[in-house]
Design a protein around this motif. Structure first.
Motif, short mmCIF file in Angstrom:
data_model
loop_
_atom_site.label_atom_id
_atom_site.label_comp_id
_atom_site.label_asym_id
_atom_site.label_seq_id
_atom_site.Cartn_x
_atom_site.Cartn_y
_atom_site.Cartn_z
N GLN A 302 0.62 -1.19 -0.10
CA GLN A 302 -0.15 -0.19 -0.02
C GLN A 302 0.67 0.69 0.45
O GLN A 302 2.00 1.17 0.52
CB GLN A 302 -1.06 -0.07 1.68
N VAL A 303 0.41 2.05 -0.01
CA VAL A 303 0.84 3.66 -0.76
C VAL A 303 1.19 4.41 0.87
O VAL A 303 -0.25 3.88 1.45
CB VAL A 303 0.00 4.57 -1.39
N VAL A 304 2.30 4.76 1.63
CA VAL A 304 1.95 5.35 2.66
C VAL A 304 2.35 6.56 3.02
O VAL A 304 3.24 6.85 4.20
CB VAL A 304 2.43 4.43 4.26
N SER A 305 2.45 7.57 1.30
CA SER A 305 3.63 8.69 1.67
C SER A 305 2.86 9.67 2.86
O SER A 305 3.36 10.22 3.41
CB SER A 305 2.83 9.34 0.36
N GLU A 306 1.91 9.19 2.68
CA GLU A 306 0.73 11.21 3.74
C GLU A 306 1.64 10.63 5.39
O GLU A 306 1.37 11.60 5.83
CB GLU A 306 -0.80 10.50 3.40
N HIS A 307 1.78 9.26 5.49
CA HIS A 307 2.56 8.86 7.08
C HIS A 307 3.76 10.18 7.27
O HIS A 307 3.98 9.56 8.32
CB HIS A 307 2.01 7.86 7.28
N PHE A 308 4.58 10.27 6.00
CA PHE A 308 6.32 10.17 5.86
C PHE A 308 6.51 11.69 5.45
O PHE A 308 7.17 12.03 5.57
CB PHE A 308 6.99 9.10 5.42
N ALA A 309 5.42 12.60 5.03
CA ALA A 309 5.42 13.95 4.60
C ALA A 309 5.71 14.26 5.89
O ALA A 309 4.64 14.38 6.32
CB ALA A 309 4.43 13.54 3.50
N GLY A 310 6.89 15.49 5.55
CA GLY A 310 7.08 15.73 6.70
C GLY A 310 7.51 16.01 7.94
O GLY A 310 7.19 15.83 9.20
N SER A 311 7.69 13.77 7.77
CA SER A 311 8.05 13.83 8.95
C SER A 311 9.32 14.29 9.23
O SER A 311 10.43 14.59 8.98
CB SER A 311 7.52 12.07 8.89
N GLY A 312 9.26 13.05 10.80
CA GLY A 312 11.23 13.60 11.06
C GLY A 312 11.75 12.28 10.88
O GLY A 312 12.83 12.41 10.54
N PHE A 313 11.97 11.56 9.93
CA PHE A 313 11.93 10.69 9.27
C PHE A 313 12.70 11.38 7.96
O PHE A 313 11.80 11.77 6.85
CB PHE A 313 11.88 9.04 8.64
N ALA A 314 13.87 12.25 7.73
CA ALA A 314 14.48 12.86 6.38
C ALA A 314 14.57 12.39 5.28
O ALA A 314 14.31 12.94 4.50
CB ALA A 314 15.62 13.69 7.15
N ILE A 315 14.98 11.37 5.15
CA ILE A 315 15.10 10.53 3.95
C ILE A 315 13.96 10.42 3.26
O ILE A 315 14.33 10.71 2.14
CB ILE A 315 16.07 8.82 4.10
N PHE A 316 12.83 9.81 3.54
CA PHE A 316 11.32 9.99 2.37
C PHE A 316 10.96 11.17 2.77
O PHE A 316 9.98 11.45 2.11
CB PHE A 316 10.76 8.85 3.92
N ALA A 317 11.16 12.04 3.79
CA ALA A 317 10.64 13.42 3.97
C ALA A 317 10.93 14.54 2.91
O ALA A 317 10.73 14.71 2.03
CB ALA A 317 10.78 14.19 5.09
N LYS A 318 11.97 13.76 2.80
CA LYS A 318 12.80 14.82 1.41
C LYS A 318 12.60 14.02 0.41
O LYS A 318 12.18 14.71 -1.10
CB LYS A 318 14.61 14.99 1.67
N LEU A 319 12.92 12.73 0.10
CA LEU A 319 12.57 12.23 -0.83
C LEU A 319 11.31 12.37 -1.16
O LEU A 319 10.89 12.62 -2.96
CB LEU A 319 12.70 10.25 -0.48
N LEU A 320 10.16 12.45 -0.80
CA LEU A 320 8.39 12.84 -0.91
C LEU A 320 8.57 14.35 -1.59
O LEU A 320 7.27 14.99 -2.17
CB LEU A 320 7.37 12.42 -0.06
N GLU A 321 9.81 15.04 -1.39
CA GLU A 321 9.24 16.68 -2.11
C GLU A 321 9.82 16.66 -3.70
O GLU A 321 9.49 17.34 -3.94
CB GLU A 321 10.02 17.39 -1.60
#
Length: 618
Positions: A302-321
């Motif tokens: 499943q797609v879970v992008s919304e839970h990592f956008a703007g989160s404290g996990f910088a790798i995924f947060a920056k990736l999603l930008e």
């Protein structure tokens, strides 16, 4: 009596006791029990035990016989003592006392043993394939292959199809792989090609009015080898029908294949063809990371992008930008241990990734609650004992600490997971990480025992995109079969080419592509437009596909079909992991025939006759 045998080595039983018989076959095994020689004599059909003692007139000759000698014996059928009956073979109640012996073919020292289950390097097995094929498992595999092909033919005839043979020497045609070219002696400098598939011929047969065609067709493709693919040639159940839509093709071929799998599948479950799901290509890529998903495994990503956008996990947060990126989760029910998560992280590293993020859920510990409430562990334990605190679940792992409890709880709820479960995460542009995600899903299903091994799970994959764009150049080209009819016809080709889907379909089973097919593009104006989008002008289309283009200009019927890979089907039915185990004389991984020494260097006079010369490579 026949010169070589009165019976096969699988026929004799108690009813033959007292008869004089003649058997021929190979010496499978020899045992010397106190001066009495017991020989298991084997032919294609089975094994019969023959014995020879000093009272036999050919005892001295039998003592010279060795494993895999081909011999003929005459003898008397005797009943075995009850305690010596072998229930594992049909001839186990009897044995034959040898009266006469003829050596039909002596054998040199063997490079590999036929008796037993010894493992040998594949190179040895392929070099001495004629010996390897004598082994019981290989005899069974090849017999099954023959029986499967016979069953396919009968089922297709029962469906009203006739079998026709298409040419083996033809013109070069882009089918998605490299051609094997054949130089012409009569036309110097020109080449024929071995057909990658009977694609154009079977379509021309529909234009010619034959309505229903099938063939067990040899196909030739110069491809890189894989465990489930031959690098040179293979066989397919090829079929085509006129005046049909996509569902008509499904309704025709699905019962044929279901019947074959029920007949030869060893009792494994086969869902009814009308229950086979039809999964759009985009959905298959999202949920399974593959266009040939193994549905025995219940895991769906499943797609879970919304839970990592703007989160404290910088790798995924920056990736999603970045545009076109997302994060997907692979649920892992019962995988909630650090040991398993670390193992999967190592798998990702072996696949060339830095790692694979994970969260696993476990029962809350007294330590965690003590930290949250600012009290001692002793006080927490007392409150648990008094029923004042009920232990829930908690998320563990580096990701959980980085994104916090609210986001991890949202992820858990979305994925439907609980205590003892885990989830793994991959991010980036889907096309880049989907293959690894798909393989990870398969490994997780296998390791956690979620994959149902006693089942053949089929699924139609539909709505394939016709075009793709090169990421660097932006050039649009065909992603799949260029002969497919676009959904929406000519009108669909006037919009965004990357949004165009074709009436193209595959049938997946247990993680393998078994069938590929399409409703064909049968209108010349659509054909020209479809190829124009991919960069082929009218002159090139008419040059490359002149016969099809002309045929479509003379009253072509709507038509469609598919091809099922015979080798791959038999591989699944025989429960083998390597397609070479179900092919009589396959090439090795480097596309070499070690037994026949192919490819080989041509003689100089052969090259001259073909007006060719070999240019040495640097």
């Amino acid at each position: 009596m026949h010169a070589f045998r009165s019976h096969s080595c699988a026929e004799l039983n108690k009813s033959n006791v007292g008869e004089t018989v003649r058997l021929s076959g190979w010496v499978h095994r020899i045992r010397d029990h106190g001066g009495i020689l017991f020989v298991d004599l084997r032919d294609h059909y089975g094994i019969t035990q023959v014995l020879c003692d000093p009272d036999s007139p050919v005892f001295a000759e039998m003592e010279k016989v060795r494993s895999e000698w081909c011999i003929r014996i005459d003898g008397n059928v005797k009943a075995r003592d009850p305690e010596l009956v072998n229930d594992k073979i049909p001839t186990g109640e009897v044995e034959v006392f040898v009266r006469d012996l003829e050596v039909l073919g002596a054998a040199d020292e063997l490079p590999l043993l036929v008796f037993g289950d010894q493992e040998y390097p594949e190179e040895t097995r392929l070099k001495y394939r004629f010996l390897d094929l004598r082994r019981e498992q290989m005899q069974q595999n090849m017999t099954m292959r023959s029986d499967v092909v016979t069953s396919m033919r009968k089922r297709m005839w029962d469906k009203g199809f006739r079998e026709y043979q298409t040419p083996i020497i033809t013109a070069s045609s882009p089918e998605g792989a490299r051609d094997f070219l054949v130089p012409s002696r009569l036309h110097p400098g020109k080449f024929y090609a071995l057909p990658q598939a009977p694609q154009q011929f079977k379509q021309l047969m529909m234009v010619a009015g034959f309505d229903k065609y099938f063939q067990i067709a040899p196909c030739f493709r110069d491809e890189d080898p894989r465990a489930d693919r031959s690098p040179t040639d293979f066989y397919q159940l090829d079929m085509e029908m006129s005046f049909v839509e996509q569902q008509d093709v499904f309704d025709t071929i699905a019962p044929v294949l279901a019947g074959v799998f029920e007949e030869f599948g060893g009792g494994r479950k086969v869902d009814a063809p009308n229950e086979w799901p039809q999964i759009p290509y985009a959905e298959a890529a999202l949920k399974y990371g593959s266009d040939k998903p193994d549905l025995r495994n219940p895991i769906e990503m499943q797609v879970v992008s919304e839970h990592f956008a703007g989160s404290g996990f910088a790798i995924f947060a920056k990736l999603l930008e970045q545009e076109g990126t997302e994060v997907r989760a692979i649920p892992a029910p019962t995988g909630g241990s650090r040991k398993f998560c670390d193992r999967m992280n190592k798998f990702a590293q072996q696949e060339g990734l830095p790692g694979m993020g994970y969260i696993f859920w476990r029962k809350q510990s007294a330590d965690t609650i003590a930290q949250e409430q600012g009290i001692s562990v002793k006080e927490v334990n007392a409150k648990i004992k008094a029923g004042e605190i009920v232990l829930g679940e908690e998320a563990a792992g580096p990701l959980a600490k980085n994104i916090g409890p609210e986001r991890t709880e949202a992820i858990r709820q979305q994925l439907g997971l609980g205590v003892g479960d885990a989830a793994f995460f991959l991010g980036g542009k889907p096309k880049a990480f989907e293959p690894v995600a798909g393989r990870a899903r398969n490994v997780i299903g296998e390791e956690l025992g979620l994959t149902d091994k006693n089942r053949f799970a089929f699924a139609w994959i539909v709505d394939f995109p016709i075009y793709e764009a090169d990421e660097e150049t932006g050039k649009v080209d065909f992603e799949h079969n260029p002969f497919s009819m676009p959904q929406g016809g000519l009108d669909a080709l006037n919009g965004d080419p990357l949004a165009v889907k074709g009436y193209q379909y595959d049938l997946a089973c247990n993680g393998y592509e078994l069938v590929s097919g399409a409703i064909r593009n049968h209108k010349p104006e659509i054909m020209l437009k479809a190829f124009e989008i991919a960069g082929y002008d009218e002159t090139e289309v008419k040059s490359r596909f002149g016969a099809l283009y002309k045929a479509f200009s003379y009253g072509a019927p709507p038509h469609g079909g598919c091809a099922a890979g015979v080798d791959r089907i038999v591989m699944l039915l025989a429960d083998q992991q390597n397609i070479r185990e179900v092919m009589l004389f396959p090439m090795n991984q480097r596309a070499e025939d070690l037994m026949m020494n192919a490819p080989s260097e041509p003689a100089t006079d052969q090259l001259m006759e073909l007006s060719l010369r070999v240019i040495e490579q640097d």
